[in-house]
Design a protein around this motif. Sequence first.
Motif, PDB file in Angstrom:
ATOM      1  N   PRO A 487       0.802  -1.236   0.000  1.00 56.35           N
ATOM      2  CA  PRO A 487       0.000   0.000   0.000  1.00 56.35           C
ATOM      3  C   PRO A 487       0.830   1.280   0.000  1.00 56.35           C
ATOM      4  CG  PRO A 487      -0.929  -1.606   1.510  1.00 56.35           C
ATOM      5  CD  PRO A 487       0.382  -2.155   1.076  1.00 56.35           C
ATOM      6  N   SER A 488       2.042   1.233   0.579  1.00 59.88           N
ATOM      7  CA  SER A 488       2.887   2.440   0.610  1.00 59.88           C
ATOM      8  C   SER A 488       3.322   2.844  -0.785  1.00 59.88           C
ATOM      9  CB  SER A 488       4.116   2.188   1.491  1.00 59.88           C
ATOM     10  OG  SER A 488       4.885   1.108   0.979  1.00 59.88           O
ATOM     11  N   TYR A 490       1.508   2.315  -3.460  1.00 67.67           N
ATOM     12  CA  TYR A 490       0.320   2.900  -4.093  1.00 67.67           C
ATOM     13  C   TYR A 490       0.172   4.370  -3.702  1.00 67.67           C
ATOM     14  CZ  TYR A 490      -4.594   3.840  -5.071  1.00 67.67           C
ATOM     15  OH  TYR A 490      -5.762   4.400  -5.497  1.00 67.67           O
ATOM     16  N   HIS A 491       0.404   4.689  -2.442  1.00 63.46           N
ATOM     17  CA  HIS A 491       0.245   6.071  -1.983  1.00 63.46           C
ATOM     18  C   HIS A 491       1.404   6.962  -2.385  1.00 63.46           C
ATOM     19  CE1 HIS A 491      -3.365   5.119   0.255  1.00 63.46           C
ATOM     20  NE2 HIS A 491      -2.731   4.139   0.934  1.00 63.46           N
ATOM     21  N   SER A 492       2.582   6.387  -2.703  1.00 64.35           N
ATOM     22  CA  SER A 492       3.754   7.225  -3.012  1.00 64.35           C
ATOM     23  C   SER A 492       3.728   7.770  -4.438  1.00 64.35           C
ATOM     24  CB  SER A 492       5.048   6.415  -2.805  1.00 64.35           C
ATOM     25  OG  SER A 492       5.114   5.341  -3.722  1.00 64.35           O
ATOM     26  N   GLN A 494       1.980   9.491  -7.780  1.00 63.08           N
ATOM     27  CA  GLN A 494       0.940  10.485  -8.012  1.00 63.08           C
ATOM     28  C   GLN A 494       0.586  10.514  -9.486  1.00 63.08           C
ATOM     29  OE1 GLN A 494      -0.503  12.076  -5.498  1.00 63.08           O
ATOM     30  NE2 GLN A 494       0.934  11.164  -3.995  1.00 63.08           N
ATOM     31  N   TYR A 551      -5.123  -2.852  -6.627  1.00 64.03           N
ATOM     32  CA  TYR A 551      -4.801  -1.519  -7.141  1.00 64.03           C
ATOM     33  C   TYR A 551      -4.666  -1.612  -8.656  1.00 64.03           C
ATOM     34  CZ  TYR A 551      -3.420  -0.866  -2.262  1.00 64.03           C
ATOM     35  OH  TYR A 551      -3.391  -0.817  -0.897  1.00 64.03           O
TER      36      TYR A 551
END
Length: 570
Positions: A487-488, A490-492, A494, A551
């Motif tokens: 998940p990290s 995916y969030h990193s 943009q 994702y």
Amino acid sequence: MNVTTKALDVRRRLGAAGMWPRRRIVGETVLALVLALLAGASVLGEGVAWMAGVAVAAAVASLSRRAFPGSVLVLVGAADGVFGGFWAVLMVASWSAGSRIEAPRRALAVFAASYVLCAGVSVQQAHFALSAPQTLLFTTLSFLATAVVPGLASRYRSQRRRLLRALHEHNAQLLREREIIASHARLRERQRIAQDMHDSLGHQLALIAVHTGALEVDRDLTDGQRQAVGVLREASVAAMHELREAVGILHDGTPDRAREREGEGEPAGRGVSGIDGLVTASRGTRAVVELRRTGEVRPLAPAADHAAYRIVQEALTNALKHAPGAPIAVELRYEPDSLVVEVANGPVPTNEGRRPAVSGGQGLTGLQERARLVGGMVHAGAGADGGFRVAGVLPYPGREMTTFGDTTDDFRGQSGGTVPGDGGEVIDWSGPPDRQKEFDIAMGSKKKGVVIGCGAAVLAFVVLGVVAVVFVVKLVGSEADKLMVDPSVYHSVQVGDTEAVVRDKLPHGKSFLAGALNDDAGAPPAPKGATCSSYLSTGDWPDEGSKAPAYRFCFRDGKLIEKRAFMSTS
């Protein structure tokens, strides 16, 4: 081979099932039903028609695998590649083919054709989202476990049984040859004994006959002495005739026919009709002998008739030898089912001044054996008055009576037929059973061979199972590395980042499950003209339900234009 010959061969193979025992028919039926259920369950979601068709095909293949092992194995291999649920049928078909296809080249060709069809159809069908090499490897391992191992185990078992049967027959042949050699040695020894008897006893008996004949005409003898000498001469002549027959039997198993060639008549009858002559000869020795007959005279079988004569002859000889001067009674009683021959002598008047008679002790034993072979018996023992009694019971021909002895010990092999073994089977007299049993022990029991074969099959299954587990573990691990994203990550990233930067953070390599994840029903619609890649999340998955966090990253013109999180249903 023309069409008619092929049709006859097919009919013959199919008709062989009609000779199956009941247990085998029941077993084949149960096996066919089990295999049909397993095959039908493999297409459970395809509809009733498909399930019924596949089940019927599996049952037919199971029932016909013995008659057409090669054809069934090839067809089942192709069916296993199509449906994937014919693995049990493939095991059974390969077991039958391994033992029934004798030619090694033909067996290799059949198994190779079955493998090629199974692997080729599996690669085309692609039941799982595997690549072609992965599908081929998995199919190869499966075919080795379900076809090659059972076929080799069955072939080993069949070849071992044929080898043991051949060795058993060879051992039986050697035993027969050894018995023949021993028989020839016995015949040579019998001929030597016969020659010795002819040269020694024949000469002595001839001298006795000549001298007694000359003494019989001596004028100095009284009438009583002349009568006694006549009895001696007749006895010596009869002994010579019996010696000739004994020599002939020892030579080649047939009586000597020299008397017929010389124009001599046959000696006195050696059956019941000759007992009168025995009594008359005994009276010539000044012994008191009485002969009585009671009952209706009945004919006897030749062997029993001769046995009656021998019983009286031996009993009179013993009475004259061991009880001289004692009265002797010979009685022939014709009973409803047998002839009773009895010879009894009274007590010995006195033993003073008399030397004990020489006895070999084999006469009564021989009589008992002779009577036993004709289904009768002989009893000898002391009488109530102090004398001695010999009695024999001899059956009439065709009469059923209690057998007085174990007549199964037929030392001349006259019984014929077969003798049942302990388990009801018929013993093959091609070799002595006890020696064949020793051979079986030396070669090893059937149970030992089955244990060895089953052990080899289990070992092969274990090895293939370990290989399959390692393959699956590595496959799952490789797919996990290619398909899962933290998940990290995916969030990193943009939207607007270059595709190269984003791809560098995502897993490298192509997963065979990625296509199914991209087409998942739970995924949102993809942007028009974009290239999307979907991954499973390594984060916390829900405890219940069939959905998993996933994702998706979509790229267009070298940039990330969209990233979405969704719950996958794949």
